[in-house]
Design a protein around this motif. Structure first.
Motif, PDB file in Angstrom:
ATOM      1  N   ILE A 192       0.850  -1.172   0.000  1.00  0.00           N
ATOM      2  CA  ILE A 192       0.000   0.000   0.000  1.00  0.00           C
ATOM      3  C   ILE A 192       0.891   1.228   0.000  1.00  0.00           C
ATOM      4  O   ILE A 192       2.009   1.195   0.521  1.00  0.00           O
ATOM      5  CB  ILE A 192      -0.947  -0.010   1.221  1.00  0.00           C
ATOM      6  N   GLY A 193       0.438   2.304  -0.638  1.00  0.00           N
ATOM      7  CA  GLY A 193       1.236   3.510  -0.716  1.00  0.00           C
ATOM      8  C   GLY A 193       1.973   3.607  -2.047  1.00  0.00           C
ATOM      9  O   GLY A 193       1.843   2.743  -2.922  1.00  0.00           O
ATOM     10  N   GLU A 194       2.790   4.632  -2.162  1.00  0.00           N
ATOM     11  CA  GLU A 194       3.497   4.897  -3.413  1.00  0.00           C
ATOM     12  C   GLU A 194       4.950   5.241  -3.151  1.00  0.00           C
ATOM     13  O   GLU A 194       5.350   5.490  -2.017  1.00  0.00           O
ATOM     14  CB  GLU A 194       2.818   6.060  -4.147  1.00  0.00           C
ATOM     15  N   GLY A 195       5.720   5.273  -4.227  1.00  0.00           N
ATOM     16  CA  GLY A 195       7.109   5.686  -4.149  1.00  0.00           C
ATOM     17  C   GLY A 195       8.061   4.583  -4.531  1.00  0.00           C
ATOM     18  O   GLY A 195       7.726   3.393  -4.470  1.00  0.00           O
TER      19      GLY A 195
ATOM     20  N   ASN B  19       5.871   8.261   2.999  1.00  0.00           N
ATOM     21  CA  ASN B  19       6.869   8.631   1.989  1.00  0.00           C
ATOM     22  C   ASN B  19       7.515   7.420   1.337  1.00  0.00           C
ATOM     23  O   ASN B  19       8.408   7.551   0.514  1.00  0.00           O
ATOM     24  CB  ASN B  19       7.937   9.538   2.601  1.00  0.00           C
ATOM     25  N   LYS B  20       7.077   6.229   1.722  1.00  0.00           N
ATOM     26  CA  LYS B  20       7.547   4.989   1.109  1.00  0.00           C
ATOM     27  C   LYS B  20       6.364   4.049   0.919  1.00  0.00           C
ATOM     28  O   LYS B  20       5.359   4.143   1.640  1.00  0.00           O
ATOM     29  CB  LYS B  20       8.589   4.282   1.993  1.00  0.00           C
ATOM     30  N   LYS B  21       6.481   3.175  -0.035  1.00  0.00           N
ATOM     31  CA  LYS B  21       5.515   2.090  -0.166  1.00  0.00           C
ATOM     32  C   LYS B  21       5.755   1.093   0.973  1.00  0.00           C
ATOM     33  O   LYS B  21       6.886   0.809   1.347  1.00  0.00           O
ATOM     34  CB  LYS B  21       5.703   1.399  -1.525  1.00  0.00           C
ATOM     35  N   VAL B  22       4.680   0.566   1.546  1.00  0.00           N
ATOM     36  CA  VAL B  22       4.783  -0.442   2.590  1.00  0.00           C
ATOM     37  C   VAL B  22       4.387  -1.790   1.992  1.00  0.00           C
ATOM     38  O   VAL B  22       3.303  -1.920   1.407  1.00  0.00           O
ATOM     39  CB  VAL B  22       3.881  -0.120   3.797  1.00  0.00           C
TER      40      VAL B  22
END
Length: 445
Positions: free
Chosen positions: A71-74, A139-142
């Motif tokens: 989940i998340g982006e980057g 600030n990071k993908k998990v």
């Protein structure tokens, strides 16, 4: 300090854990797309289904070796390295509850995997979602990585590392708070030599346990009994055999145990001189650091080598010992193995490799360790506990810049691999708050 985990979030996590515990996921015969058995594959599918319902993007290896939920982006990835397999329930009569039905009893969650590692995996999965639901932006993908044979040979994670990209940093919620920053290298091997026409032994135990009993039903029992008495070794006589008594502990703590196989072999060496395996053990003695054979092997980070001889087999064709080494993180593995091979050769023994896991070492003064320690201290108020080292092995060592972080508190009774495995509900809540604080510090600008 702000709390991030609501009663409702924990209730949902417990409901999800109930679904996962209901999948008996111990190693069984391979099946199509289920290399470690249909139970483990069912648990892998179930945890990915839970993650999907929470809004994670999920993926399962077509061969069934691993899965992940992210989940998340980057471009950077923060990894949470988990496992869905468990050890078998063991003696069902010793359980107060059904091991594969999560039961709330006496303020705790009973069930196989509640501590190791289904409970912590679900707790961290719901903690991440809780932070995102409160409007935090990572600030990071998990990425939650779910291995499938942590209790056996780690082949699932080996396959993951063959096929997938690495992570930037990560945690394995499969140990004890505050954290483990160094794990010794783990080498399991055999020492193999000639057999004997005088004596036969078949003392087989797990690599990673100091044997607490050793039975002898062979010839010259009176002489062997006399040798045991002379050495001061405890034993019983049962059903026409001698039963040497020891104290079983995990191999990582081998110097704290009493090795019954070694004690029997030392006595046997007095009665049957010239058998190479017995002569070696006589020289090795009861020192579970290997110092009598190798000298002192240690470093300034993780201490001394442990050397556990767990099994001894002797027949007319060969002798075979199982050994388990926990190697200090700064000791060069290849040099140590060469030394062992050279030291056992005069006893007509040969060294044979079985399995090796590289050590884990993340400096204590780095961002990951200091941030996690700060989060732990803020939530618990414990400012005295320090980052630890271990002779054990967690999936943290399969990824760079990763440490074992929780989920058991220092006060949580350890029921891993035991009957009546359980996790106190209040300890689960505290662990989730620690994870929330740590992930906020690491992932939110």
């Amino acid at each position: 300090m702000q709390n991030y985990i609501s009663d409702d979030v924990q209730k949902q996590a417990i409901q999800a854990l109930s679904r996962l515990v209901a999948k008996p996921s111990y190693n069984t015969e391979a099946a199509p797309n289920a290399p470690f058995g249909v139970g483990i594959r069912a648990a892998l599918d179930e945890v990915l289904k839970i993650a999907d319902e929470l809004g994670y993007q999920t993926y399962v290896d077509p061969e069934g070796y691993y899965g992940y939920a992210e989940i998340g982006e980057g471009p950077e990835i923060f990894g949470v390295i988990c496992h869905v397999d468990v050890v078998p329930a063991g003696d069902m009569d010793a359980w107060k509850t059904n091991p594969f039905e999560l039961t709330q009893k006496d303020g705790a969650l009973y069930g196989r995997g509640s501590q190791d590692d289904k409970g912590p995996s679900i707790a961290t999965l719901f903690t991440v979602k809780a932070l995102l639901d409160q409007g935090m932006h990572f600030n990071k993908k998990v990425r939650f990585i779910f291995g499938t044979d942590e209790e056996i040979l780690w082949r699932g994670m080996a396959k993951y590392n063959e096929k997938e990209a690495g992570i930037t940093m990560g945690i394995a919620p499969d140990a004890e708070f505050p954290l483990v920053y160094a794990e010794k290298g783990l080498q399991q091997s055999y020492l193999v030599g000639p057999g004997s026409d005088e004596i036969a032994l078949d003392l087989v135990n797990a690599f990673n346990a100091v044997p607490g009993l050793a039975n002898y039903a062979g010839p010259k029992q009176a002489e062997v009994e006399a040798a045991l008495k002379q050495h001061g070794f405890a034993y019983d006589k049962q059903d026409g055999q001698l039963v040497v008594q020891g104290n079983s502990v995990h191999a990582m703590h081998a110097p704290e145990g009493t090795n019954a196989v070694l004690r029997l072999a030392i006595a046997l060496a007095d009665v049957f001189p010239g058998v190479p395996a017995l002569e070696f053990i006589k020289q090795f003695g009861e020192d579970a650091t290997g110092e009598n054979i190798l000298g002192v092997i240690k470093d300034d980070v993780s201490g001394q080598l442990t050397f556990n001889i767990s099994s001894l087999q002797i027949n007319t064709k060969e002798s075979r010992m199982q050994i388990d080494l926990r190697i200090p993180v700064q000791v060069k593995h290849d040099d140590l193995i060469q030394t062992i091979a050279a030291k056992v050769a005069p006893f007509n023994l040969k060294y044979e490799n079985f399995d090796y896991l590289e050590p884990l070492y993340v400096p204590k003064d780095g961002e990951l360790v200091t941030t996690l320690m700060d989060a732990y201290a803020e939530v618990t108020g414990d400012t005295t506990s320090q980052p630890g080292i271990s002779g054990g092995a967690t999936f943290a060592r399969t990824m760079k810049n990763s440490v074992a972080f929780g989920a058991m508190l220092t006060t949580t009774p350890d029921f891993m691999h035991q009957a009546n495995e359980n996790w106190p509900i209040k300890d689960m809540r505290m662990a989730m708050e620690i994870y929330a604080q740590a992930l906020k510090k690491l992932l939110v600008d």
